[in-house]
Design an enzyme around this catalytic site. Structure first.
Site, PDB file in Angstrom:
ATOM      1  N   GLY A  20       0.914  -1.069   0.090  1.00  0.00           N
ATOM      2  CA  GLY A  20       0.038  -0.110   0.039  1.00  0.00           C
ATOM      3  C   GLY A  20       0.802   1.115   0.023  1.00  0.00           C
ATOM      4  O   GLY A  20       2.060   1.358  -0.225  1.00  0.00           O
ATOM      5  N   ALA A  52      -8.471   4.401  -1.247  1.00  0.00           N
ATOM      6  CA  ALA A  52      -9.013   5.999  -0.359  1.00  0.00           C
ATOM      7  C   ALA A  52      -9.476   7.006  -1.384  1.00  0.00           C
ATOM      8  O   ALA A  52      -9.028   7.319  -2.578  1.00  0.00           O
ATOM      9  CB  ALA A  52      -7.631   6.607   0.226  1.00  0.00           C
ATOM     10  N   ARG A 285     -16.500  11.631  13.351  1.00  0.00           N
ATOM     11  CA  ARG A 285     -17.133  10.536  12.706  1.00  0.00           C
ATOM     12  C   ARG A 285     -17.582   9.796  13.933  1.00  0.00           C
ATOM     13  O   ARG A 285     -18.670   8.998  13.387  1.00  0.00           O
ATOM     14  CB  ARG A 285     -15.767   9.521  12.241  1.00  0.00           C
ATOM     15  CG  ARG A 285     -15.354  10.106  10.812  1.00  0.00           C
ATOM     16  CD  ARG A 285     -14.359   9.077  10.410  1.00  0.00           C
ATOM     17  NE  ARG A 285     -13.983   9.660   8.864  1.00  0.00           N
ATOM     18  CZ  ARG A 285     -13.323   9.260   8.133  1.00  0.00           C
ATOM     19  NH1 ARG A 285     -12.487   8.298   8.573  1.00  0.00           N
ATOM     20  NH2 ARG A 285     -13.171   9.674   6.925  1.00  0.00           N
ATOM     21  N   HIS A 344     -14.157   0.496   9.390  1.00  0.00           N
ATOM     22  CA  HIS A 344     -13.096   1.395   8.373  1.00  0.00           C
ATOM     23  C   HIS A 344     -11.612   1.776   8.380  1.00  0.00           C
ATOM     24  O   HIS A 344     -10.847   1.490   7.736  1.00  0.00           O
ATOM     25  CB  HIS A 344     -13.856   2.698   8.104  1.00  0.00           C
ATOM     26  CG  HIS A 344     -13.383   3.580   7.138  1.00  0.00           C
ATOM     27  ND1 HIS A 344     -13.370   3.456   5.853  1.00  0.00           N
ATOM     28  CD2 HIS A 344     -12.795   5.043   7.344  1.00  0.00           C
ATOM     29  CE1 HIS A 344     -12.891   4.325   5.181  1.00  0.00           C
ATOM     30  NE2 HIS A 344     -12.362   5.380   6.093  1.00  0.00           N
ATOM     31  N   LEU A 385      -3.385   8.312   5.635  1.00  0.00           N
ATOM     32  CA  LEU A 385      -2.425   8.153   4.444  1.00  0.00           C
ATOM     33  C   LEU A 385      -1.284   8.953   4.884  1.00  0.00           C
ATOM     34  O   LEU A 385       0.050   8.448   4.689  1.00  0.00           O
ATOM     35  CB  LEU A 385      -3.012   8.929   3.207  1.00  0.00           C
ATOM     36  CG  LEU A 385      -4.164   7.713   2.624  1.00  0.00           C
ATOM     37  CD1 LEU A 385      -4.711   8.628   1.471  1.00  0.00           C
ATOM     38  CD2 LEU A 385      -3.523   6.153   2.180  1.00  0.00           C
TER      39      LEU A 385
END
Ligand SMILES: Cc1cc2nc3c(=O)[nH]c(=O)nc-3n(C[C@H](O)[C@H](O)[C@H](O)COP(=O)(O)OP(=O)(O)OC[C@H]3O[C@@H](n4cnc5c(N)ncnc54)[C@H](O)[C@@H]3O)c2cc1C
Length: 525
Positions: A20, A52, A285, A344, A385
């Site tokens: 990744g 993503a 979130r 997630h 990321l």
């Protein structure tokens, strides 16, 4: 079944498991030091990275500062972020974006040539660099894979399933991996003086997830089974708006849609987030995800309404989400998008320091499989990321400095069995039912029982890795008798002071599980 090593592949440099963004970036930063990048799937298309959508957070806009990025990260982390780690990440973020630009990442720019920056939930300012609206992961992964493929010092190997860390003289010295299937499967030992895990998260241990099915916590499980310290395993983030069209994994409706003004409504067309939080749909979130979960549990349906805020711009601005909706017969320009929360992101992981070092000599960890202390109890959107880039660069520098040359002697003991199982249905269902958005002691104990039964039925290392990861999440959740960030205990709904991170080994998790079994035994007597 196989009990011998079919071949040994060695490097003088680093062995990186995972292709990744974290694994590929680390390999590029290690260059010209040689590295082998080993992965289950094709570099450039591999892991969550290629999926993503939103982009990467970095304070690069006018009026923005690393301090503001750090503050937002700490606010989202609900008291558990490591401030020193947050500071170094926020400070170094712009330099890592510049690295990506130098590698050729095609970020969106404004007409004046400046980077176009998006805004996402719980960020005070627009600071998300993105590509073609929602295509950041695919474009950056493809760019890094292309640069890695061009580099003579990087060997990219796909189609391998890693199952166990090799240990020699108390040091991680390599990885056992399977290649091929069934009777043709071969066991290969990859050896290197530096081993770097970049194996991503564990969303696919849950029945409802946005993660690719390869994200099943095996790297975490492998490290834990070798004795590594694990941090904050109980903190799993559920994305509020996976598109609920019965797919496994569930496609994602990126947070950026809400950033653009899309609103959440229930089946009666009522906007319910305004009554839950002052920031409504842009609340952190965990709050949005739990509010949706409660609507669903109450028998409501929940939809994302993009018609007014985005409307005809949808196909152009969010082509990935548009494609996913249209494939299910939903036209988001005109229709409501049905949504539900899905596993997630894993805030927890293999405990690592500011240089990506794990507690095991010879083992570095980068990206989602690591827990650096950046995210605390809840990840701020588009910081993941970034974490892979920051610690990929830092680990590469540390490995280069540390690498002890010299031959590796002897052979580590080989694993006994190696099939390539998927996480069992029962495990995924159990995690989604009992270790998800709302937890309590009853459900968590039941989940530990399921994991234990699974372990007694197998000696297959990949399954044991998944079981170890599931056990750590569940035992961590049982041990944390409070509610904070992504971890909500309905039997302990308040926060408890002081706010402390969890650090535990697999042996600690096993002790918690065995105390439950002996409680049960006492209760039965
Ligand atoms: C749909 C979606 C959207 C997202 N959007 C964003 C976003 O906009 N911004 C953001 O910051 N984050 C986002 N995230 C999170 C982010 O994508 C991940 O945290 C990040 O990509 C993890 O990168 P990684 O390199 O650590 O792991 P991954 O990209 O998941 O890569 C893991 C690698 O490990 C390999 N691997 C794992 N186990 C094994 C094994 N046993 N044997 C061999 N190989 C193995 C895999 O094949 C893969 O190559 C999103 C996640 C998802 C799922």
């Amino acid at each position: 079944m196989n009990t011998h090593i079919d071949s040994i592949i060695e490097t003088d440099g680093a062995l990186i498991l995972g292709a990744g963004i974290a694994g590929l970036f680390t390999a590029l930063k290690l260059a010209p030091m040689p590295s082998i990048v080993l992965a289950g799937t094709r570099p450039g298309l591999s892991g969550s990275s290629a999926w993503a959508q939103g982009g990467i957070a970095a304070a690069m806009g006018e009026g923005d500062s690393w301090q503001s990025h750090a503050q937002d990260t700490i606010a989202a982390g609900a008291g558990l972020c490591d401030p020193a780690i947050v500071e170094l990440v926020a400070r170094e973020a712009p330099a890592r974006i510049e690295d990506l630009i130098a590698y050729g990442a095609p970020f969106d720019h404004k007409t004046d040539g400046a980077l176009a920056l998006g805004r996402e939930a719980a960020h005070s300012l627009p600071r998300i660099v993105h590509v073609k609206g929602d295509g950041a992961g695919a474009a950056i992964s493809a760019t890094l894979a292309a640069r890695a493929a061009e580099a003579d010092c990087i060997t990219l190997l796909e189609g391998f399933h890693a199952i166990e860390l090799a240990m020699e003289h108390g040091r991680v010295s390599g990885i056992f991996a399977r290649s091929g299937l069934g009777p043709d499967a071969r066991l290969i030992l990859f050896r290197a003086p530096a081993v770097i895990l970049a194996t991503g998260g564990l969303g696919a241990l849950y029945a409802v997830t946005t993660n690719p099915l390869e994200a099943r916590g095996e790297g975490l499980g492998m490290a834990a089974r070798a004795g590594a310290l694990i941090a904050d395993p109980e903190f799993v983030q559920f994305h509020p708006t996976a598109i609920s069209i019965g797919r496994d994994p569930a496609p994602l409706a990126t947070e950026a849609l809400r950033g653009e003004g899309a609103v959440l409504v229930n089946g009666r067309g009522e906007r319910f987030m305004t009554a839950v939080h002052k920031d409504a749909e842009l609340a952190p979130r965990d709050i949005v995800a739990r509010a949706i979960h409660r609507q669903l549990v109450a028998g409501e349906e929940v939809f994302l309404d993009c018609r007014q805020a985005i409307g005809a711009e949808f196909p152009h601005h969010f082509p990935t989400v548009y494609g996913a909706c249209m494939s299910a017969g939903i036209d988001p320009v005109r229709d409501l998008i049905p949504v539900a929360p899905a596993a997630h992101y894993h805030m927890g992981g293999i405990a690592s320091d500011a240089l990506g070092r794990s507690s095991l000599p010879g083992l570095w960890v980068v990206g989602e499989c690591a827990s650096t202390g950046l995210h605390g109890a809840n990840r701020l959107a588009s910081n993941s990321l970034l974490e892979g880039l920051i610690f990929g660069a830092r680990a590469a520098e540390d490995v280069r400095g540390q690498l002890a040359a010299g031959a590796i002697r002897g052979l580590p003991p080989a694993p006994q069995r190696f099939a390539s199982p998927a996480p069992p249905h029962i495990l995924r269902q159990t995690m989604s039912r009992d270790v998800a958005l709302e937890r309590d002691a009853h459900g968590l104990r039941a989940a530990l029982g399921v994991v234990h039964r699974l372990e007694t039925l197998t000696n297959e290392p990949a399954l044991l890795n998944m079981a170890a990861a599931a056990k750590l999440v569940t035992a961590g959740a049982l041990a944390r008798k409070e509610s904070r960030g992504g971890h909500w205990r309905s039997d302990y709904p308040d926060k408890k002071d002081p706010a402390l991170r969890t650090f535990m080994t697999l042996a600690d998790a096993e002790k918690i599980a065995s105390e439950i079994s002996s409680d049960k035994l006492h209760a039965a007597r």
